[in-house]
Enzyme design. Structure first.
Site, PDB file in Angstrom:
ATOM      1  N   PRO A   2      -3.969  -9.675  24.999  1.00  0.00           N
ATOM      2  CA  PRO A   2      -2.664 -10.110  24.543  1.00  0.00           C
ATOM      3  C   PRO A   2      -2.823 -10.869  23.234  1.00  0.00           C
ATOM      4  CG  PRO A   2      -3.413 -11.366  26.424  1.00  0.00           C
ATOM      5  CD  PRO A   2      -4.331 -10.228  26.283  1.00  0.00           C
ATOM      6  N   GLU A   3      -1.996 -10.580  22.263  1.00  0.00           N
ATOM      7  CA  GLU A   3      -2.098 -11.301  20.993  1.00  0.00           C
ATOM      8  C   GLU A   3      -1.241 -12.568  21.086  1.00  0.00           C
ATOM      9  OE1 GLU A   3      -2.076  -8.760  17.565  1.00  0.00           O
ATOM     10  OE2 GLU A   3      -2.981  -7.116  18.659  1.00  0.00           O
ATOM     11  N   LYS A  52      -4.201 -17.698  20.043  1.00  0.00           N
ATOM     12  CA  LYS A  52      -4.463 -17.068  21.333  1.00  0.00           C
ATOM     13  C   LYS A  52      -4.967 -18.060  22.376  1.00  0.00           C
ATOM     14  CE  LYS A  52      -5.723 -12.971  18.702  1.00  0.00           C
ATOM     15  NZ  LYS A  52      -6.832 -12.126  18.237  1.00  0.00           N
ATOM     16  N   ARG A 307     -14.428  -3.366  15.805  1.00  0.00           N
ATOM     17  CA  ARG A 307     -13.043  -3.106  16.229  1.00  0.00           C
ATOM     18  C   ARG A 307     -12.484  -1.952  15.418  1.00  0.00           C
ATOM     19  NH1 ARG A 307     -10.827  -7.276  18.738  1.00  0.00           N
ATOM     20  NH2 ARG A 307      -9.649  -5.621  19.744  1.00  0.00           N
TER      21      ARG A 307
END
Length: 317
Positions: A2-3, A52, A307
């Site tokens: 989740p950002e 976060k 990423r």
DNA sequence: TCTGGATGTCAAC
DNA sequence: TTGACCTCCAGAC
């Protein structure tokens, strides 16, 4: 993971459903036993988020703070009575799409709340009040901090587009040129981008430079700004930096509001009448090999620092 | 039943 | 730059 938008929703949910209540805290999995013992029986004062990082603040002395970072896999599940309105699950998507799982109410035919169910799977932390419960699984960090330790964690983070002052007029020289008042968030963002030659596609993922942006918002914000991900951050024009910050603020605020990440403008959705999730929610993220929504080019993907970075060579060249 | 992948971060090299 | 951490799920076999 989740950002940032999900963590701010979590903070709001914790404040709403646990605020002012004395809670029981345990660690069914056993990996948070000592921390749980420190918090068990205390009152939740409230919760906050920075990027976060989720902080849950405990009374009565305000010296105990639970820090949770969901990492790549972490998620919270909630359950309880009618006081537990809102999402019942916030965190890693679990292959159900980014959208959170909506909670049930007694009107849905659910039986009255009779305490939490037996823990299923690896529940790192369970928090229980008279009205409901929260289970944490898969977090990369779950610890109890003193106030000083919490401040030290926050001091290492960059500005958060969801901070209250994110859009102070004149903050980045945009909204009102007459207003020269510096902004602690937008100005910091500009300052930190201007201080590095690192490519902007990497800088946006660096939580010390901007907190709360993850892989989806990184790819989508750069596309929306027409910014080459390989451009050095300090080569961005001031108006590009300003627009990028404002767009991040708008995108993350929409994420907080909707509980999911939708970055496409209505004009770029081929079928506005259909449900936009998930096929039309993004411009480039997870669309490698497909045609760009705005030009004839094909969306590309490259691995950067482990990423996947998605971008359009036509729009962001 | 096994494998790969996912919105992340950090330590070791 | 790479691998470890750590959890769950979909798809392959």
């Amino acid at each position: 993971m989740p950002e940032g938008h999900s963590i701010h929703r979590l903070a709001r949910q914790f404040t709403d459903v646990f605020g002012g209540q004395r809670v029981r805290v345990s660690s069914p999995q056993g990996r948070f036993t000592a921390g749980a013992a420190l918090l068990d029986g205390r009152e939740v004062v409230g919760a906050s988020a920075h990027g976060k990082q989720l902080f849950v603040h405990f009374g009565p002395d305000g010296a105990h703070h639970l820090r949770v970072h969901l990492g790549l896999y972490g998620a919270f599940d909630f359950g309880g009575d009618e006081h537990f309105a809102g999402a019942s699950s916030i965190g890693a998507p679990r292959r159900i799409g980014e959208r959170e799982v909506a909670g049930c109410t007694p009107d849905d035919g659910e039986p009255a709340y009779a305490g939490p169910p037996p823990p299923v799977g690896a529940v790192r932390m369970r928090m229980v009040s008279d009205h409901g419960w929260a289970d944490l699984r898969g977090a990369s960090a779950c610890e109890v901090l003193s106030t000083e330790e919490m401040r030290a964690v926050r001091a290492k983070l960059g500005p958060d587009p969801l901070a209250a002052d994110a859009l102070v007029p004149g903050a980045a020289g945009r909204a009102d040129p007459e207003d020269a008042a510096p902004s602690s968030s937008a100005g910091e963002f500009a300052r930190r981008l201007g201080a590095t030659r690192t490519m902007i596609g990497t800088v946006l993922m660096d939580q010390a430079r901007v907190a709360g942006v993850g892989n989806i918002y990184r790819a989508e914000a750069l596309f929306r700004g027409g910014i080459d991900p390989w451009l050095s951050a300090n080569r961005l024009a001031p108006e590009q930096v300003d627009a990028l910050w404002c767009d991040l603020v708008a995108l993350l605020r929409a994420g907080v509001r909707d509980g999911r990440i939708v970055t496409t403008d209505e004009a770029d959705r081929p079928d506005p009448a259909s449900a936009i999730w998930p096929e039309q929610a993004h411009y480039v993220y997870q669309r490698a090999g497909q045609r760009c929504r705005r030009c004839p080019q094909t969306v590309a993907v490259t691995e950067v620092s482990g990423r996947k970075l998605y971008w359009c060579p036509g729009c962001q060249g």
